[in-house]
Design an enzyme around this catalytic site. Structure first.
Site, PDB file in Angstrom:
ATOM      1  N   LYS A  51      10.800   1.232   4.091  1.00  0.00           N
ATOM      2  CA  LYS A  51       9.351   1.095   4.276  1.00  0.00           C
ATOM      3  C   LYS A  51       9.024  -0.384   4.473  1.00  0.00           C
ATOM      4  CE  LYS A  51       5.491   3.447   1.961  1.00  0.00           C
ATOM      5  NZ  LYS A  51       5.042   3.860   0.627  1.00  0.00           N
TER       6      LYS A  51
HETATM    7  O1  G3P Z   1       2.389   5.140  -1.038  1.00  0.00           O
HETATM    8  C1  G3P Z   1       1.337   4.736  -0.230  1.00  0.00           C
HETATM    9  C2  G3P Z   1       0.012   5.403  -0.531  1.00  0.00           C
HETATM   10  O2  G3P Z   1       0.156   6.788  -0.556  1.00  0.00           O
HETATM   11  C3  G3P Z   1      -0.724   4.834  -1.717  1.00  0.00           C
HETATM   12  O3  G3P Z   1      -1.794   5.625  -2.130  1.00  0.00           O
HETATM   13  O4  G3P Z   1      -3.519   6.210  -3.804  1.00  0.00           O
HETATM   14  O5  G3P Z   1      -2.411   3.958  -3.929  1.00  0.00           O
HETATM   15  O6  G3P Z   1      -4.025   4.484  -2.120  1.00  0.00           O
HETATM   16  P1  G3P Z   1      -2.998   5.028  -3.035  1.00  0.00           P
END
Ligand code: G3P
Length: 217
Positions: A83
């Site tokens: 990633k």
């Molecule tokens: O892993 C990336 C993403 O899914 C993060 O989500 O909830 O931290 O905005 P969030």
């Protein structure tokens, strides 16, 4: 639409893997911090639990160091997907890694133009963050529709991996648009099973079965 789980909690991953619904896993530095565990140990353990792609994120900001980190990560298991952030150095790293046959998930995507750049850099997955866009007054799902249109216009093979998913409503919208993959926290995936009429119907059948006095076994 394939389902990835967005967590570094290996117990939750094992639990979901047992349903047969889990197609992969995504992690990020914040999720690793939350797990309280060593990054490389967690990635190794997750890769043994699921056959599908396991996103492990580089943390360097420059291309050369990203490549060195990616080299460590991709040696952990064949299903590691590197990633990288949507930056100039991240996309240089994406281009270099995918040219070598390593799969790459480009993260922190907040615009359709960024998604276009990632596809041109050969990304395996693009991760638009719908929840964080919604949080900031933008329409996260409109971004997914725009990326779908652009990728279809040019037959890009980069898969749309809807990230920062907060609710089952996001899941439904992503499926209607035709996103390729969705990554969500375990709680959101579990919520997809729920419906009040399922619970009510099951309670009714259970009560009537008890009244019938019968037994299958
Ligand atoms: O892993 C990336 C993403 O899914 C993060 O989500 O909830 O931290 O905005 P969030």
């Amino acid at each position: 639409m394939r389902f990835f789980v967005d967590t570094a909690d290996t117990g939750a991953i094992a639990d979901l893997a047992a349903t047969g619904l889990l197609d992969g896993v995504t992690t990020n530095p914040s999720l690793i911090l939350k797990s309280g565990r060593q990054f490389l140990d967690v990635v190794r353990e997750i890769c043994a639990l699921v056959d599908g792609p396991v996103s492990a994120e580089v943390v360097a900001l420059d291309h050369a160091t990203m490549m060195k980190e990616a080299d460590v990560l991709r040696k952990i298991a064949a299903n590691v997907c590197i990633k990288v952030p949507l930056t100039v150095d991240g996309l240089k790293t994406c281009k270099a890694l995918t040219s070598e046959g390593t799969s790459v998930n480009v993260t922190l995507c907040f615009s359709a133009n960024q998604a276009l750049l990632a596809a041109k850099a050969g990304a395996t997955f693009i991760s638009p963050f719908v929840g964080r866009l919604d949080d900031n007054g933008f329409d996260g799902m409109e971004l997914i529709s725009d990326i779908r249109l652009i990728y279809d216009n040019y037959a890009f093979e980069t898969e749309i991996l809807v990230a920062s998913v907060r609710t089952p409503v996001h899941v439904l919208a992503a499926a209607k648009i035709g996103a390729d993959v969705l990554t969500a926290p375990p709680a959101v995936i579990h919520a997809l099973f729920n419906h009040v009429l399922t619970d009510k119907g099951l309670a009714g059948f259970e009560a009537d079965w008890q009244k019938s006095g019968q037994s299958i076994l």
